[in-house]
Scaffold this motif. Structure first.
Motif, PDB file in Angstrom:
ATOM      1  N   LEU A  97       0.849  -1.186   0.000  1.00 26.32           N
ATOM      2  CA  LEU A  97       0.000   0.000   0.000  1.00 26.32           C
ATOM      3  C   LEU A  97       0.884   1.234   0.000  1.00 26.32           C
ATOM      4  N   TYR A 112       5.540  -2.619   8.402  1.00 24.43           N
ATOM      5  CA  TYR A 112       6.390  -1.632   7.756  1.00 24.43           C
ATOM      6  C   TYR A 112       7.658  -2.357   7.345  1.00 24.43           C
ATOM      7  N   ILE A 134       2.936   0.236   3.495  1.00 32.32           N
ATOM      8  CA  ILE A 134       2.501  -0.886   4.329  1.00 32.32           C
ATOM      9  C   ILE A 134       2.567  -2.145   3.473  1.00 32.32           C
ATOM     10  N   ALA A 181      -7.194   1.994   0.759  1.00 34.50           N
ATOM     11  CA  ALA A 181      -5.807   1.655   1.106  1.00 34.50           C
ATOM     12  C   ALA A 181      -5.136   2.694   1.997  1.00 34.50           C
ATOM     13  N   THR A 182      -5.631   3.924   1.974  1.00 33.97           N
ATOM     14  CA  THR A 182      -4.994   4.972   2.765  1.00 33.97           C
ATOM     15  C   THR A 182      -5.802   5.209   4.044  1.00 33.97           C
ATOM     16  N   ASN A 233       2.083   5.326  -0.171  1.00 28.76           N
ATOM     17  CA  ASN A 233       1.933   6.392   0.826  1.00 28.76           C
ATOM     18  C   ASN A 233       2.405   7.710   0.221  1.00 28.76           C
ATOM     19  N   PRO A 289       5.966   5.704   5.194  1.00 26.55           N
ATOM     20  CA  PRO A 289       6.229   4.296   4.894  1.00 26.55           C
ATOM     21  C   PRO A 289       5.100   3.571   4.152  1.00 26.55           C
TER      22      PRO A 289
HETATM   23  C1  LIG Z   1       1.349   6.250   5.660  1.00 32.56           C
HETATM   24  O1  LIG Z   1       2.004   7.059   6.579  1.00 32.56           O
HETATM   25  C2  LIG Z   1       1.299   7.285   7.779  1.00 32.56           C
HETATM   26  C3  LIG Z   1       2.078   8.298   8.604  1.00 32.56           C
HETATM   27  O2  LIG Z   1       3.390   7.841   8.854  1.00 32.56           O
HETATM   28  C4  LIG Z   1       1.114   5.956   8.495  1.00 32.56           C
HETATM   29  O3  LIG Z   1       0.352   6.136   9.686  1.00 32.56           O
HETATM   30  C5  LIG Z   1       0.414   4.959   7.593  1.00 32.56           C
HETATM   31  O4  LIG Z   1       0.374   3.694   8.205  1.00 32.56           O
HETATM   32  C6  LIG Z   1       1.156   4.855   6.276  1.00 32.56           C
HETATM   33  N1  LIG Z   1       0.554   3.930   5.329  1.00 32.56           N
HETATM   34  C7  LIG Z   1      -0.653   4.051   4.791  1.00 32.56           C
HETATM   35  C8  LIG Z   1      -1.010   3.062   3.751  1.00 32.56           C
HETATM   36  O5  LIG Z   1      -1.443   4.909   5.099  1.00 32.56           O
END
Ligand SMILES: *[C@@H]1O[C@H](CO)[C@@H](O)[C@H](O)[C@H]1NC(C)=O
Length: 280
Positions: free
Chosen positions: A112, A139, A121, A201-202, A114, A119
């Motif tokens: 996923l 992560y 996922i 996904a976000t 970002n 980071p």
């Molecule tokens: C994206 O970054 C945020 C902030 O670091 C994090 O909380 C999140 O898990 C990350 N990934 C996604 C897919 O949102």
């Protein structure tokens, strides 16, 4: 000077190619033209470098994908991926094994994206006989968009191991003795796709895909498949069926430091009790 230097590195390169070729002869090492079909997304999916490199891209109109020509029933599958760089929020790069039909089995890696600097996922799941719901998310301990890294699945009748750069991140054991279905009868193909999932996904659609950054592109190389019914693979740490002590330590390190979701500890989701395989 420059000439000599170049000549010398060319010789080294040739030697390297020779060594590489001869070291590949035991296992089946990949050529994307031979091993895969580009299945959707038109020219957003491409194979180049005489079959050594593949790319998928996603734009506002469509994503893209490919699948293996062959099916596998147990084996070790390795692939190197370089994920969508920059602002990749909303994009999902799925890389998985799956059989067909309503009671299909599936072993999933999903990446996923970002926003820049945040980071990725790595989402994993296992389906058996049409039923999933066994997510673990991580992560990574590196930026997966800067270089190629290998993502592997070892699938035997006893267990499934997910590996990143040869480090096991997840071990899913056959728990049929506890009544848990396990993928072991249906051959699977390898699939990958790059698509837009900014609706979930976000973190539930919080961040939208930034289409001004399109096309988004992910790269694949060094595919390798070894089939084995007994869990023995020439290039793995597993000469036996269990993880060795070093691999178990690495697995614990990843699970302790990089795991951000585990269905096996999600008591809210399973108020009636955790799935049986979690109580092992
Ligand atoms: C994206 O970054 C945020 C902030 O670091 C994090 O909380 C999140 O898990 C990350 N990934 C996604 C897919 O949102």
């Amino acid at each position: 000077m420059a000439f000599y230097y170049n000549g010398f590195s060319l010789v080294l390169l040739n030697l390297g190619v020779l060594v590489f070729l001869s070291s590949c002869m035991g296992a089946h090492s990949g050529n994307f033209f031979q091993d895969f079909d580009l299945t959707w997304g038109g020219n957003r999916a491409k194979i180049f470098d005489r079959g050594q490199l593949l790319s998928l891209s996603l734009d506002k109109v469509s994503g893209s994908g490919f699948q293996s020509k062959k099916e596998y029933l147990f084996g070790r599958i390795d692939m190197q991926l370089k994920l969508v760089a920059g602002n990749s929020a909303g994009t999902v790069t799925a890389y998985y094994l799956s059989s067909q039909g309503p009671t299909h089995d599936e072993i999933d890696f999903e990446f996923l994206g970002n926003v820049t600097g945040q980071p990725y996922i790595l989402h994993t799941n296992v389906y058996a006989q049409g039923k999933g719901g066994r997510e673990q998310q991580f992560y990574l301990w590196f930026d997966p968009t800067k270089n190629f890294h290998s993502y592997s699945i070892i699938w035997t009748a006893q267990h499934i191991v997910f590996l990143v750069d040869n480090t096991p991140i997840r071990l899913f054991k056959n728990a049929e003795s506890l009544g848990v279905p396990y993928p072991k009868n249906q051959p699977m193909r390898i699939y990958s796709s790059l698509w837009n999932a900014d609706d979930w996904a976000t973190r539930g659609g919080l961040v939208k895909t930034d289409w001004t950054k399109a096309p988004f592109t992910a790269y694949y190389r060094n595919f390798n498949a070894q089939t084995s019914t007994n869990g023995k693979f020439s290039n793995g740490a597993w000469q036996n069926e269990e993880l060795d002590a070093y691999s178990r330590r690495r697995l614990r390190w990843v699970q302790k430091n990089f795991m951000i979701y585990n269905y096996c500890t999600d008591y809210k989701r399973f108020p009636q009790g955790l799935p049986p395989e979690c109580r092992q």
